[in-house]
Design a protein around this motif. Structure first.
Motif, PDB file in Angstrom:
ATOM      1  N   ALA A 195       0.852  -1.172   0.000  1.00 50.80           N
ATOM      2  CA  ALA A 195       0.000   0.000   0.000  1.00 50.80           C
ATOM      3  C   ALA A 195       0.888   1.222   0.000  1.00 50.80           C
ATOM      4  N   VAL A 196       0.755   2.027  -1.010  1.00 54.27           N
ATOM      5  CA  VAL A 196       1.621   3.168  -1.148  1.00 54.27           C
ATOM      6  C   VAL A 196       0.752   4.402  -1.094  1.00 54.27           C
ATOM      7  N   TRP A 197       1.225   5.422  -0.456  1.00 51.75           N
ATOM      8  CA  TRP A 197       0.377   6.579  -0.273  1.00 51.75           C
ATOM      9  C   TRP A 197       0.719   7.616  -1.317  1.00 51.75           C
ATOM     10  N   GLN A 198       1.457   8.595  -0.956  1.00 51.62           N
ATOM     11  CA  GLN A 198       1.748   9.617  -1.949  1.00 51.62           C
ATOM     12  C   GLN A 198       2.792   9.152  -2.954  1.00 51.62           C
ATOM     13  N   THR A 199       3.320   7.982  -2.754  1.00 47.62           N
ATOM     14  CA  THR A 199       4.448   7.570  -3.568  1.00 47.62           C
ATOM     15  C   THR A 199       4.014   7.080  -4.935  1.00 47.62           C
ATOM     16  N   GLU A 200       4.502   7.703  -5.961  1.00 49.23           N
ATOM     17  CA  GLU A 200       4.156   7.257  -7.295  1.00 49.23           C
ATOM     18  C   GLU A 200       5.431   7.219  -8.123  1.00 49.23           C
ATOM     19  N   GLY A 208       8.198  12.119   7.223  1.00 49.13           N
ATOM     20  CA  GLY A 208       7.665  12.940   6.127  1.00 49.13           C
ATOM     21  C   GLY A 208       6.153  13.036   6.225  1.00 49.13           C
ATOM     22  N   THR A 209       5.493  12.835   5.076  1.00 46.03           N
ATOM     23  CA  THR A 209       4.025  12.909   5.104  1.00 46.03           C
ATOM     24  C   THR A 209       3.418  11.732   5.860  1.00 46.03           C
ATOM     25  N   GLY A 210       4.238  10.797   6.264  1.00 48.35           N
ATOM     26  CA  GLY A 210       3.757   9.709   7.120  1.00 48.35           C
ATOM     27  C   GLY A 210       3.292  10.217   8.486  1.00 48.35           C
ATOM     28  N   GLY A 248      10.010  12.458  11.828  1.00 51.64           N
ATOM     29  CA  GLY A 248      11.248  12.539  11.051  1.00 51.64           C
ATOM     30  C   GLY A 248      11.089  13.302   9.751  1.00 51.64           C
ATOM     31  N   ALA A 249      12.116  14.067   9.432  1.00 53.49           N
ATOM     32  CA  ALA A 249      12.149  14.756   8.131  1.00 53.49           C
ATOM     33  C   ALA A 249      13.603  14.852   7.708  1.00 53.49           C
ATOM     34  N   ARG A 250      13.788  15.124   6.440  1.00 55.47           N
ATOM     35  CA  ARG A 250      15.178  15.222   5.971  1.00 55.47           C
ATOM     36  C   ARG A 250      15.781  16.567   6.369  1.00 55.47           C
ATOM     37  N   HIS A 251      14.996  17.613   6.227  1.00 53.87           N
ATOM     38  CA  HIS A 251      15.486  18.955   6.563  1.00 53.87           C
ATOM     39  C   HIS A 251      14.480  19.644   7.465  1.00 53.87           C
ATOM     40  N   GLY A 286      19.729  13.194  13.146  1.00 52.85           N
ATOM     41  CA  GLY A 286      20.129  11.807  12.892  1.00 52.85           C
ATOM     42  C   GLY A 286      18.998  11.004  12.291  1.00 52.85           C
ATOM     43  N   GLN A 287      19.247   9.717  12.139  1.00 59.05           N
ATOM     44  CA  GLN A 287      18.205   8.832  11.611  1.00 59.05           C
ATOM     45  C   GLN A 287      17.118   8.642  12.663  1.00 59.05           C
ATOM     46  N   LEU A 288      15.903   8.717  12.207  1.00 56.90           N
ATOM     47  CA  LEU A 288      14.754   8.595  13.112  1.00 56.90           C
ATOM     48  C   LEU A 288      14.857   7.347  13.984  1.00 56.90           C
TER      49      LEU A 288
HETATM   50  N1  LIG Z   1       0.479   5.150   6.412  1.00 56.37           N
HETATM   51  C1  LIG Z   1       1.726   5.318   5.975  1.00 56.37           C
HETATM   52  O1  LIG Z   1       2.634   4.523   6.244  1.00 56.37           O
HETATM   53  C2  LIG Z   1       2.044   6.507   5.155  1.00 56.37           C
HETATM   54  C3  LIG Z   1       3.185   6.489   4.402  1.00 56.37           C
HETATM   55  N2  LIG Z   1       3.498   7.567   3.654  1.00 56.37           N
HETATM   56  C4  LIG Z   1       4.722   7.463   2.882  1.00 56.37           C
HETATM   57  O2  LIG Z   1       5.686   8.259   3.517  1.00 56.37           O
HETATM   58  C5  LIG Z   1       6.620   8.707   2.560  1.00 56.37           C
HETATM   59  C6  LIG Z   1       6.825  10.168   2.801  1.00 56.37           C
HETATM   60  O3  LIG Z   1       7.760  10.655   1.898  1.00 56.37           O
HETATM   61  P1  LIG Z   1       8.605  11.916   2.226  1.00 56.37           P
HETATM   62  O4  LIG Z   1       7.762  12.917   2.928  1.00 56.37           O
HETATM   63  O5  LIG Z   1       9.253  12.307   0.948  1.00 56.37           O
HETATM   64  O6  LIG Z   1       9.677  11.325   3.251  1.00 56.37           O
HETATM   65  P2  LIG Z   1      11.247  11.542   3.250  1.00 56.37           P
HETATM   66  O7  LIG Z   1      11.889  10.764   2.187  1.00 56.37           O
HETATM   67  O8  LIG Z   1      11.505  12.999   3.304  1.00 56.37           O
HETATM   68  O9  LIG Z   1      11.658  10.847   4.639  1.00 56.37           O
HETATM   69  C7  LIG Z   1      10.985  11.130   5.838  1.00 56.37           C
HETATM   70  C8  LIG Z   1      11.791  10.571   6.987  1.00 56.37           C
HETATM   71  O10 LIG Z   1      12.026   9.187   6.804  1.00 56.37           O
HETATM   72  C9  LIG Z   1      13.418   8.930   6.868  1.00 56.37           C
HETATM   73  N3  LIG Z   1      13.790   7.902   5.908  1.00 56.37           N
HETATM   74  C10 LIG Z   1      13.604   7.950   4.580  1.00 56.37           C
HETATM   75  N4  LIG Z   1      14.092   6.835   4.036  1.00 56.37           N
HETATM   76  C11 LIG Z   1      14.596   6.074   5.021  1.00 56.37           C
HETATM   77  C12 LIG Z   1      15.227   4.800   5.083  1.00 56.37           C
HETATM   78  N5  LIG Z   1      15.464   4.097   3.996  1.00 56.37           N
HETATM   79  N6  LIG Z   1      15.611   4.335   6.286  1.00 56.37           N
HETATM   80  C13 LIG Z   1      15.393   5.048   7.400  1.00 56.37           C
HETATM   81  N7  LIG Z   1      14.807   6.257   7.402  1.00 56.37           N
HETATM   82  C14 LIG Z   1      14.404   6.758   6.227  1.00 56.37           C
HETATM   83  C15 LIG Z   1      14.075  10.238   6.528  1.00 56.37           C
HETATM   84  O11 LIG Z   1      15.384  10.295   7.094  1.00 56.37           O
HETATM   85  C16 LIG Z   1      13.136  11.212   7.169  1.00 56.37           C
HETATM   86  O12 LIG Z   1      13.396  11.288   8.559  1.00 56.37           O
HETATM   87  C17 LIG Z   1       6.072   8.356   1.207  1.00 56.37           C
HETATM   88  O13 LIG Z   1       6.753   7.223   0.763  1.00 56.37           O
HETATM   89  C18 LIG Z   1       4.623   8.017   1.492  1.00 56.37           C
HETATM   90  O14 LIG Z   1       4.135   7.044   0.592  1.00 56.37           O
HETATM   91  C19 LIG Z   1       2.769   8.699   3.675  1.00 56.37           C
HETATM   92  C20 LIG Z   1       1.603   8.764   4.408  1.00 56.37           C
HETATM   93  C21 LIG Z   1       1.127   7.654   5.175  1.00 56.37           C
END
Ligand SMILES: NC(=O)C1=CN([C@@H]2O[C@H](COP(=O)(O)OP(=O)(O)OC[C@H]3O[C@@H](n4cnc5c(N)ncnc54)[C@H](O)[C@@H]3O)[C@@H](O)[C@H]2O)C=CC1
Length: 543
Positions: free
Chosen positions: A55-60, A418-420, A445-448, A484-486
């Motif tokens: 299940a992927v959310w905003q990820t496309e 992130g948006t999670g 957690g966020a990158r910046h 650091g890493q979340l």
């Molecule tokens: N219910 C859920 O699980 C939801 C999931 N999402 C997903 O969340 C993601 C959000 O994307 P962005 O905002 O761009 O996040 P992002 O790529 O900016 O990362 C957010 C945080 O996750 C950490 N992170 C990213 N990749 C990692 C990895 N491989 N190992 C450990 N930490 C990692 C980053 O360091 C940062 O702290 C999307 O993939 C979206 O599909 C979004 C909403 C709900």
């Protein structure tokens, strides 16, 4: 009826002006962009492999190269197949008028003309509760039963486990799948070409670009084969699938058409292992699979529409590429905090994306989503950069089991990346509304620093609720916050003995989060997250 399709479908992920999807469903004014690449859905968006995230959310993410088609069915990712920079999504048309009110396809099955008149169900009429074992249709007609005999019902299937634990049918199915694995792309292309040539009316049920669809079919087949002998798991998985297919307009009579073309494609591409026994096994299993889906859809129809129309009533751009979109469904939309829905925009018909609700159910019935526009993300870009109040979207049914367990007083350890953070906020609101004081520790957690687009809301909640603690963590840039890493930071604050864990964010974060939490002693059954189907959860044993 030709055995070999005269026209092969377009190569994966690409749409040309000549695509058989036709232009009638394209939004007015949209000119097909020659060979525009359509993003994938329901894929693991990357960050390495590991758990299958479905299940992927905003990820496309953009589609993988055709050569990597098979391998990524379960574990696709940016690293797994993308060989060029993702293109920009095409501009959606400036469409402001709502959908032309679609004919509501909330009649799953046509009237059953074989039933006595007083028991017939007509469009719009409430169906009576099914009698036990109600069957709508016999799904497969590829191998009609002998005159006078009925199609095999799922509870009559001859499942005779072998010493290895798998039934003979399962072994035959797995053998077929193993043979077509290297040519899965060709098999699915052939299957769909056949389907659309033999049943052109079905083409309009599918998206214009078929690449995602191809993978989905095989993913479903693989999953069904993998769990063929585990009736409970299989039924749960297929019931979910059947209910989810209502929004596409799938009808019971479509299943035989699909079964017939599936068998034809397998006959052609699994010729080494194909035999009468294999075909019979496929017919039995497909019959079971489709009957479970049909039954689940029919049952769901008694209580829910196939989709909900929802008008955009709020659109707040929080960063250059993140918007909070708020909609008002035209009918009440029941869901639980922590769940997600699938969403279709008027600009890209039949392309559905999953988004978590960012609030617990509200008394005004409004629903909000946090949407990040990602490269080549058609739906996400449309939602962030084009959607405006007045636009009308469609929502599928709610899904997901990342919900608060109110039967325990355990604390909640929440990791939102992130948006999670969206469903984590919904969980916090749920705990607040429930009235029982439980510690809730949120690591955001966020990158910046700038990416912490919802930090003000989360800190506001913290101020209102003494049991809530919110800790922003920045991984990639300079910050005065935790750096650091979340997952590393969460471990440092551990060991979290009396907490249930909730994870939401990029798949890589979820994987490393689960590993970390299990490593510090939180049992996997107390770790919840979306994206790993019930099936794969049970097969990986990760909770
Ligand atoms: N219910 C859920 O699980 C939801 C999931 N999402 C997903 O969340 C993601 C959000 O994307 P962005 O905002 O761009 O996040 P992002 O790529 O900016 O990362 C957010 C945080 O996750 C950490 N992170 C990213 N990749 C990692 C990895 N491989 N190992 C450990 N930490 C990692 C980053 O360091 C940062 O702290 C999307 O993939 C979206 O599909 C979004 C909403 C709900």
């Amino acid at each position: 009826m030709p055995d070999t399709p005269a026209v092969a479908p377009e190569p994966s992920g690409e749409v040309t002006a000549g695509d058989t999807g036709g232009s009638r469903d394209r939004p007015p004014g949209w000119e097909p962009v020659a060979r525009a690449v359509v993003p994938e859905t329901e894929r693991d968006p990357g960050y390495g492999s590991g758990l299958p995230i479905s299940a992927v959310w905003q990820t496309e993410p953009p589609p993988p190269a055709p050569s990597s088609r098979w391998a990524p069915l379960y574990h696709s990712g940016y690293g797994g197949g993308v060989q060029s920079a993702p293109p920009e999504p095409p501009e959606p048309p400036d469409r402001r008028e709502p959908y032309a009110p679609p004919e509501r396809r909330d009649r799953y099955a046509p009237p059953d003309r074989t039933a006595p008149p007083d028991q017939q169900v007509h469009p719009g009429q409430q169906a009576p509760p099914p009698s036990r074992g109600t069957r709508h249709r016999r799904p497969v007609e590829t191998q009609p039963p002998a005159p006078g005999s009925a199609a095999p019902a799922r509870d009559q299937l001859p499942i005779r486990p072998t010493r290895s634990g798998a039934s003979p049918d399962t072994l035959l199915i797995r053998r077929t799948l193993a043979e077509i694995a290297p040519v899965a792309d060709k098999t699915t292309s052939y299957f769909y070409a056949l389907l659309f040539i033999r049943h052109p009316d079905l083409r309009s049920l599918f998206p214009v670009a078929m690449d995602v669809q191809r993978d989905r079919l095989f993913k479903a087949l693989l999953t069904a084969a993998e769990h063929a002998d585990d009736t409970a798991t299989l039924t749960e998985y297929l019931s979910h699938l059947g209910r989810g297919h209502r929004k596409y307009g799938t009808l019971p009579e479509h299943y035989p058409a699909v079964g017939e073309c599936l068998i034809a494609a397998l006959t052609r591409f699994a010729s080494d292992t194909w035999s009468e026994a294999t075909e019979a096994a496929w017919v039995r299993v497909y019959t079971t699979v489709s009957q479970i889906m049909i039954d689940a859809a029919a049952e769901d129809e008694r209580s829910s529409p196939a989709w909900w129309q929802a008008e955009v009533v709020g659109h707040e751009l929080r960063t250059r590429d993140i918007a909070v979109v708020t909609v008002r469904p035209e009918e009440p939309y029941p869901f639980l905090a922590g769940q997600y829905t699938s969403l279709e925009t008027p600009w890209w018909p039949r392309i559905w994306r999953n988004y978590s609700f960012s609030s617990a159910p509200r008394s005004d019935g409004l629903l909000s989503f946090h949407v990040k526009a990602i490269p080549a993300g058609w739906v996400s870009n449309a939602l962030v950069h084009h959607a405006r109040p007045g636009d009308v979207l469609r929502l599928g049914p709610p899904a997901g089991s990342m919900i608060v367990d109110h039967t325990t007083d355990n604390g909640l350890l929440c990791l939102g990346g992130g948006t999670g953070i969206a469903p984590i906020k919904a969980l916090v609101e749920d705990v607040a509304e429930h009235g029982r004081r439980r510690p809730v520790e949120v690591f955001y957690g966020a990158r910046h620093d700038d990416d912490l687009y919802d930090i003000d809301t989360m800190l506001g909640l913290q101020r209102s609720h003494p049991w809530l603690s919110v800790r922003p963590v920045v991984s990639d840039g300079p910050t005065r916050r935790l750096s650091g890493q979340l997952t590393h930071i969460v471990r440092e604050y551990g060991p979290w003995p009396a907490y249930d864990a909730y994870l939401s964010g990029p798949p890589g974060m979820i994987r490393s989060g689960v590993d970390t939490l299990v490593g510090i002693g939180i049992p996997s059954h107390r770790i919840r997250h979306d994206g790993i189907e019930e099936l794969t959860t049970s097969s990986t044993g990760r909770g």
